[in-house]
Design a protein around this motif. Sequence first.
Motif, PDB file in Angstrom:
ATOM      1  N   ALA A   1      -3.550   8.524   1.196  1.00 52.87           N
ATOM      2  CA  ALA A   1      -2.464   9.404   0.755  1.00 52.87           C
ATOM      3  C   ALA A   1      -1.818  10.167   1.918  1.00 52.87           C
ATOM      4  O   ALA A   1      -0.597  10.322   1.960  1.00 52.87           O
ATOM      5  CB  ALA A   1      -2.984  10.387  -0.290  1.00 52.87           C
TER       6      ALA A   1
ATOM      7  N   TYR B   1      -2.253   0.975   7.730  1.00 53.50           N
ATOM      8  CA  TYR B   1      -3.382   1.013   6.798  1.00 53.50           C
ATOM      9  C   TYR B   1      -4.422  -0.055   7.097  1.00 53.50           C
ATOM     10  O   TYR B   1      -5.528   0.005   6.577  1.00 53.50           O
ATOM     11  CB  TYR B   1      -2.881   0.812   5.360  1.00 53.50           C
ATOM     12  CG  TYR B   1      -1.725   1.692   4.992  1.00 53.50           C
ATOM     13  CD1 TYR B   1      -1.890   3.064   4.882  1.00 53.50           C
ATOM     14  CD2 TYR B   1      -0.471   1.165   4.760  1.00 53.50           C
ATOM     15  CE1 TYR B   1      -0.821   3.877   4.543  1.00 53.50           C
ATOM     16  CE2 TYR B   1       0.598   1.964   4.416  1.00 53.50           C
ATOM     17  CZ  TYR B   1       0.417   3.321   4.317  1.00 53.50           C
ATOM     18  OH  TYR B   1       1.470   4.122   3.990  1.00 53.50           O
TER      19      TYR B   1
ATOM     20  N   SER C   1      -5.204   4.019  -2.730  1.00 52.82           N
ATOM     21  CA  SER C   1      -4.090   4.955  -2.556  1.00 52.82           C
ATOM     22  C   SER C   1      -4.584   6.390  -2.392  1.00 52.82           C
ATOM     23  O   SER C   1      -3.944   7.194  -1.717  1.00 52.82           O
ATOM     24  CB  SER C   1      -3.130   4.858  -3.732  1.00 52.82           C
ATOM     25  OG  SER C   1      -3.769   5.264  -4.923  1.00 52.82           O
TER      26      SER C   1
ATOM     27  N   PHE D   1      -4.490   1.275  -6.891  1.00 49.32           N
ATOM     28  CA  PHE D   1      -3.961   2.567  -7.312  1.00 49.32           C
ATOM     29  C   PHE D   1      -5.065   3.599  -7.511  1.00 49.32           C
ATOM     30  O   PHE D   1      -4.801   4.797  -7.411  1.00 49.32           O
ATOM     31  CB  PHE D   1      -3.134   2.412  -8.586  1.00 49.32           C
ATOM     32  CG  PHE D   1      -1.730   1.970  -8.311  1.00 49.32           C
ATOM     33  CD1 PHE D   1      -0.725   2.887  -8.112  1.00 49.32           C
ATOM     34  CD2 PHE D   1      -1.420   0.620  -8.234  1.00 49.32           C
ATOM     35  CE1 PHE D   1       0.570   2.484  -7.860  1.00 49.32           C
ATOM     36  CE2 PHE D   1      -0.127   0.198  -7.973  1.00 49.32           C
ATOM     37  CZ  PHE D   1       0.873   1.126  -7.780  1.00 49.32           C
TER      38      PHE D   1
ATOM     39  N   ILE E   1       0.838  -1.201   0.000  1.00 50.07           N
ATOM     40  CA  ILE E   1       0.000   0.000   0.000  1.00 50.07           C
ATOM     41  C   ILE E   1       0.871   1.248   0.000  1.00 50.07           C
ATOM     42  O   ILE E   1       0.558   2.244  -0.651  1.00 50.07           O
ATOM     43  CB  ILE E   1      -0.971  -0.017   1.199  1.00 50.07           C
ATOM     44  CG1 ILE E   1      -1.950  -1.182   1.048  1.00 50.07           C
ATOM     45  CG2 ILE E   1      -1.731   1.291   1.303  1.00 50.07           C
ATOM     46  CD1 ILE E   1      -2.861  -1.392   2.232  1.00 50.07           C
ATOM     47  N   THR E   2       2.000   1.204   0.705  1.00 51.04           N
ATOM     48  CA  THR E   2       2.919   2.341   0.708  1.00 51.04           C
ATOM     49  C   THR E   2       3.470   2.584  -0.696  1.00 51.04           C
ATOM     50  O   THR E   2       3.585   3.734  -1.134  1.00 51.04           O
ATOM     51  CB  THR E   2       4.071   2.085   1.695  1.00 51.04           C
ATOM     52  OG1 THR E   2       3.521   1.857   2.991  1.00 51.04           O
ATOM     53  CG2 THR E   2       5.012   3.270   1.738  1.00 51.04           C
TER      54      THR E   2
ATOM     55  N   SER F   1       1.951   1.972  -3.413  1.00 51.02           N
ATOM     56  CA  SER F   1       0.877   2.437  -4.293  1.00 51.02           C
ATOM     57  C   SER F   1       0.630   3.934  -4.175  1.00 51.02           C
ATOM     58  O   SER F   1      -0.096   4.497  -4.989  1.00 51.02           O
ATOM     59  CB  SER F   1      -0.415   1.691  -3.986  1.00 51.02           C
ATOM     60  OG  SER F   1      -0.987   2.144  -2.787  1.00 51.02           O
ATOM     61  N   LYS F   2       1.211   4.582  -3.186  1.00 54.78           N
ATOM     62  CA  LYS F   2       1.011   6.025  -3.035  1.00 54.78           C
ATOM     63  C   LYS F   2       1.659   6.811  -4.170  1.00 54.78           C
ATOM     64  O   LYS F   2       1.180   7.893  -4.511  1.00 54.78           O
ATOM     65  CB  LYS F   2       1.578   6.492  -1.698  1.00 54.78           C
ATOM     66  CG  LYS F   2       0.766   6.051  -0.512  1.00 54.78           C
ATOM     67  CD  LYS F   2       1.530   6.366   0.733  1.00 54.78           C
ATOM     68  CE  LYS F   2       0.646   6.796   1.839  1.00 54.78           C
ATOM     69  NZ  LYS F   2       1.412   7.215   3.017  1.00 54.78           N
TER      70      LYS F   2
ATOM     71  N   ASP G   1       2.117   6.848  -7.942  1.00 54.58           N
ATOM     72  CA  ASP G   1       1.547   6.201  -9.124  1.00 54.58           C
ATOM     73  C   ASP G   1       2.508   6.345 -10.295  1.00 54.58           C
ATOM     74  O   ASP G   1       2.420   7.276 -11.087  1.00 54.58           O
ATOM     75  CB  ASP G   1       0.188   6.820  -9.456  1.00 54.58           C
ATOM     76  CG  ASP G   1      -0.560   6.014 -10.495  1.00 54.58           C
ATOM     77  OD1 ASP G   1      -0.074   4.932 -10.855  1.00 54.58           O
ATOM     78  OD2 ASP G   1      -1.626   6.463 -10.931  1.00 54.58           O
TER      79      ASP G   1
END
Length: 163
Positions: free
Chosen positions: A88, A94, A84, A80, A52-53, A55-56, A58
């Motif tokens: 953000a 998360y 994300s 994404f 997830i980190t 995916s911040k 892009d």
Amino acid sequence: MRHGDKINNLSRTAAHRKALLSNLACALIENKRIFTTLAKAKALRVFIEPIITKSKTDSTHSRREVFTSLRSKDAVTELFKTVSAKVAERNGGYTRVIKTGNRLGDAAEMAMIELVDFNEIYSNSKAASTATAKKTTRRSRTAKKTTSGASDSASTSENKETE
């Protein structure tokens, strides 16, 4: 001895564990909340938080890195696009793991793992406050008064009969 061994092997081979965590991560991203055993939920948390980190940001590189872990185009797209965007401003944490008791068949400890920002009950967003606000009705209030008046007249007639 397991000195310094930080990964829970979940009694699986490396390939089986990698496939299991990938499938659980895809299910969590698509459904925002899944029920599984406590050990799998804790292992999934360690697996998905770095994803997830990543995916911040892009970029093509980060998408490819995430795809190597998830191996699902739909999950990567969902991650994404929606996930994300919501996480953000969050620096970590998360996911949330909540114990739900023991499973009936084998008494395994069960848990619910969910994405924190997608739970409207715990969040302090405007969506949660509008959901709890009193909703107005479009029905007429006169119908309610006539039914209560009918019950009052019925109770008075019962009182006369008892006398």
